[in-house]
Design a protein around this motif. Sequence first.
Motif, PDB file in Angstrom:
ATOM      1  N   ASP A 218       0.831  -1.208   0.000  1.00  0.00           N
ATOM      2  CA  ASP A 218       0.000   0.000   0.000  1.00  0.00           C
ATOM      3  C   ASP A 218       0.868   1.261   0.000  1.00  0.00           C
ATOM      4  O   ASP A 218       0.538   2.261  -0.657  1.00  0.00           O
ATOM      5  CB  ASP A 218      -0.924   0.006   1.219  1.00  0.00           C
ATOM      6  CG  ASP A 218      -2.001  -1.063   1.148  1.00  0.00           C
ATOM      7  OD1 ASP A 218      -2.264  -1.566   0.037  1.00  0.00           O
ATOM      8  OD2 ASP A 218      -2.576  -1.390   2.207  1.00  0.00           O
ATOM      9  N   TYR A 219       1.972   1.217   0.748  1.00  0.00           N
ATOM     10  CA  TYR A 219       2.865   2.374   0.804  1.00  0.00           C
ATOM     11  C   TYR A 219       3.470   2.664  -0.569  1.00  0.00           C
ATOM     12  O   TYR A 219       3.516   3.815  -1.015  1.00  0.00           O
ATOM     13  CB  TYR A 219       3.981   2.119   1.819  1.00  0.00           C
ATOM     14  CG  TYR A 219       5.030   3.208   1.845  1.00  0.00           C
ATOM     15  CD1 TYR A 219       4.734   4.475   2.350  1.00  0.00           C
ATOM     16  CD2 TYR A 219       6.312   2.975   1.364  1.00  0.00           C
ATOM     17  CE1 TYR A 219       5.695   5.482   2.373  1.00  0.00           C
ATOM     18  CE2 TYR A 219       7.278   3.967   1.378  1.00  0.00           C
ATOM     19  CZ  TYR A 219       6.955   5.214   1.893  1.00  0.00           C
ATOM     20  OH  TYR A 219       7.906   6.217   1.894  1.00  0.00           O
ATOM     21  N   PHE A 220       3.911   1.618  -1.252  1.00  0.00           N
ATOM     22  CA  PHE A 220       4.501   1.813  -2.580  1.00  0.00           C
ATOM     23  C   PHE A 220       3.447   2.288  -3.592  1.00  0.00           C
ATOM     24  O   PHE A 220       3.748   3.106  -4.471  1.00  0.00           O
ATOM     25  CB  PHE A 220       5.171   0.527  -3.060  1.00  0.00           C
ATOM     26  CG  PHE A 220       6.382   0.137  -2.247  1.00  0.00           C
ATOM     27  CD1 PHE A 220       7.328   1.078  -1.901  1.00  0.00           C
ATOM     28  CD2 PHE A 220       6.561  -1.174  -1.817  1.00  0.00           C
ATOM     29  CE1 PHE A 220       8.452   0.734  -1.142  1.00  0.00           C
ATOM     30  CE2 PHE A 220       7.665  -1.535  -1.066  1.00  0.00           C
ATOM     31  CZ  PHE A 220       8.621  -0.579  -0.728  1.00  0.00           C
ATOM     32  N   LEU A 267      12.375  -0.289   0.848  1.00  0.00           N
ATOM     33  CA  LEU A 267      11.970   0.913   1.584  1.00  0.00           C
ATOM     34  C   LEU A 267      13.093   1.951   1.574  1.00  0.00           C
ATOM     35  O   LEU A 267      12.839   3.149   1.433  1.00  0.00           O
ATOM     36  CB  LEU A 267      11.612   0.558   3.026  1.00  0.00           C
ATOM     37  CG  LEU A 267      10.162   0.140   3.308  1.00  0.00           C
ATOM     38  CD1 LEU A 267      10.015  -0.271   4.770  1.00  0.00           C
ATOM     39  CD2 LEU A 267       9.183   1.252   2.969  1.00  0.00           C
ATOM     40  N   TYR A 268      14.320   1.492   1.725  1.00  0.00           N
ATOM     41  CA  TYR A 268      15.459   2.418   1.704  1.00  0.00           C
ATOM     42  C   TYR A 268      15.591   3.091   0.344  1.00  0.00           C
ATOM     43  O   TYR A 268      15.816   4.302   0.254  1.00  0.00           O
ATOM     44  CB  TYR A 268      16.746   1.663   2.047  1.00  0.00           C
ATOM     45  CG  TYR A 268      17.970   2.566   2.069  1.00  0.00           C
ATOM     46  CD1 TYR A 268      18.304   3.284   3.218  1.00  0.00           C
ATOM     47  CD2 TYR A 268      18.788   2.699   0.957  1.00  0.00           C
ATOM     48  CE1 TYR A 268      19.418   4.109   3.246  1.00  0.00           C
ATOM     49  CE2 TYR A 268      19.900   3.529   0.972  1.00  0.00           C
ATOM     50  CZ  TYR A 268      20.210   4.232   2.121  1.00  0.00           C
ATOM     51  OH  TYR A 268      21.313   5.056   2.142  1.00  0.00           O
ATOM     52  N   ILE A 269      15.436   2.320  -0.724  1.00  0.00           N
ATOM     53  CA  ILE A 269      15.556   2.874  -2.078  1.00  0.00           C
ATOM     54  C   ILE A 269      14.496   3.946  -2.317  1.00  0.00           C
ATOM     55  O   ILE A 269      14.792   5.053  -2.777  1.00  0.00           O
ATOM     56  CB  ILE A 269      15.430   1.753  -3.131  1.00  0.00           C
ATOM     57  CG1 ILE A 269      16.649   0.824  -3.070  1.00  0.00           C
ATOM     58  CG2 ILE A 269      15.286   2.340  -4.544  1.00  0.00           C
ATOM     59  CD1 ILE A 269      16.496  -0.440  -3.902  1.00  0.00           C
ATOM     60  N   GLY A 308       8.126  10.429   2.444  1.00  0.00           N
ATOM     61  CA  GLY A 308       9.395   9.899   2.920  1.00  0.00           C
ATOM     62  C   GLY A 308       9.387   9.643   4.416  1.00  0.00           C
ATOM     63  O   GLY A 308       9.936   8.644   4.897  1.00  0.00           O
ATOM     64  N   GLU A 309       8.743  10.531   5.171  1.00  0.00           N
ATOM     65  CA  GLU A 309       8.659  10.359   6.624  1.00  0.00           C
ATOM     66  C   GLU A 309       7.856   9.115   6.985  1.00  0.00           C
ATOM     67  O   GLU A 309       8.208   8.385   7.918  1.00  0.00           O
ATOM     68  CB  GLU A 309       8.026  11.597   7.261  1.00  0.00           C
ATOM     69  CG  GLU A 309       7.979  11.551   8.776  1.00  0.00           C
ATOM     70  CD  GLU A 309       7.417  12.819   9.392  1.00  0.00           C
ATOM     71  OE1 GLU A 309       6.950  12.755  10.542  1.00  0.00           O
ATOM     72  OE2 GLU A 309       7.440  13.880   8.723  1.00  0.00           O
ATOM     73  N   HIS A 310       6.786   8.865   6.223  1.00  0.00           N
ATOM     74  CA  HIS A 310       5.997   7.647   6.457  1.00  0.00           C
ATOM     75  C   HIS A 310       6.862   6.416   6.247  1.00  0.00           C
ATOM     76  O   HIS A 310       6.801   5.441   7.015  1.00  0.00           O
ATOM     77  CB  HIS A 310       4.792   7.634   5.519  1.00  0.00           C
ATOM     78  CG  HIS A 310       3.877   6.471   5.729  1.00  0.00           C
ATOM     79  ND1 HIS A 310       2.922   6.094   4.807  1.00  0.00           N
ATOM     80  CD2 HIS A 310       3.771   5.574   6.745  1.00  0.00           C
ATOM     81  CE1 HIS A 310       2.281   5.030   5.248  1.00  0.00           C
ATOM     82  NE2 HIS A 310       2.778   4.696   6.416  1.00  0.00           N
ATOM     83  N   GLY A 311       7.688   6.448   5.203  1.00  0.00           N
ATOM     84  CA  GLY A 311       8.581   5.327   4.938  1.00  0.00           C
ATOM     85  C   GLY A 311       9.582   5.116   6.060  1.00  0.00           C
ATOM     86  O   GLY A 311       9.875   3.974   6.451  1.00  0.00           O
ATOM     87  N   MET A 312      10.101   6.207   6.612  1.00  0.00           N
ATOM     88  CA  MET A 312      11.024   6.087   7.735  1.00  0.00           C
ATOM     89  C   MET A 312      10.326   5.509   8.966  1.00  0.00           C
ATOM     90  O   MET A 312      10.908   4.707   9.703  1.00  0.00           O
ATOM     91  CB  MET A 312      11.637   7.455   8.052  1.00  0.00           C
ATOM     92  CG  MET A 312      12.582   7.972   6.987  1.00  0.00           C
ATOM     93  SD  MET A 312      13.394   9.510   7.445  1.00  0.00           S
ATOM     94  CE  MET A 312      14.514   8.921   8.726  1.00  0.00           C
TER      95      MET A 312
END
Length: 338
Positions: A218-220, A267-269, A308-312
């Motif tokens: 979902d995030y991607f 996630l890092y990429i 980006g913050e959500h990914g972190m």
Amino acid sequence: MGEKTEFVKLTCAEISSLWGTFLNDNMVICVMTHFLETVEDPEVKTILEETLQVAINHKDTIEGIFLKENIVVPQGFPLEKHVVSNAPRLFSDIFYMQFVLQLARYGVISHTSSLTMSAREDICQMYHDFLNQTSLVYQHAVFCMQKKGVFVRMPLMNYPEEIDFVDEKKFLTGWFGRRRALLGIEATHLMMNAINNEVGKATCIGFSQVASEQILRDYFLRGKHVCTHLMSSIHEVLEESDVPTAMSWDQNVTNSTTSPFSDQLMLYIVGTLSFLGVAAYGTGISTSMRRDIISMYLGFMSKAGAFGEHGMDLMIERNWLEQPPQFEDREKIAKRKN
């Protein structure tokens, strides 16, 4: 190098630059390893091999500095943990080239910044060498893509024929009424940001197909929609001045549902691409002279930053975010228990 470098400690800027470069080259090694397992075009393979070798050399050089300085070496992304051997290809050879081009562009900017923030002679020389090597990768990628007819050039414009001066204040406006035509530098950064988002969109589409957790898929997918929205806004501004827009890269994602990378690496990429986008929008602001474009970029920075913050947050929840070098918390030390 002079003997005095042996007695000069690294600064916070140098340590942070080395740490970030190490992690990014670690990521590049993982990505290039999968790309090389699945690439079909021999000319593209040559570019990928060059990129991989440059990343390995950079990583090994920095690791040597860390060991010499008694600085803990970051864990990074060990190949055996983060790359799935013999996984089906997730992207096309054209995407591989575009991804290398983006990495090289970032590398040139990053190494230049690190060079200008460094003071110790050996570190300055190292980043000077890194910059030259990465510039060659960029040039080779550009030449290869031009040869294959897939390189997106910046739009052509008529040559200036006479000296002119701005005589109307509406030069800076853009919210109401007829907007002036884009400046060459404004169109350039809009195009670059459109291409960046094309790459980000394709990356998110691919990763959304293969991530192991639904919340990550979902995030991607959210990343795909963010990129689509930003590209649409950019294209509207470009089309208003009759500037051709960038091509789409969607067709360069396969239908594979087997991940070639760990969820942590993906996630890092994507997080790296997000924060690179924020930096690129800041550069766009600094070169724009129309208020509506500046306002648009500010909105982009907010959206990309939140994404980006959500990914972190997702990485922190899974204990995947490695702690960057930081100064000691003096209050915490003072309040420690005996």
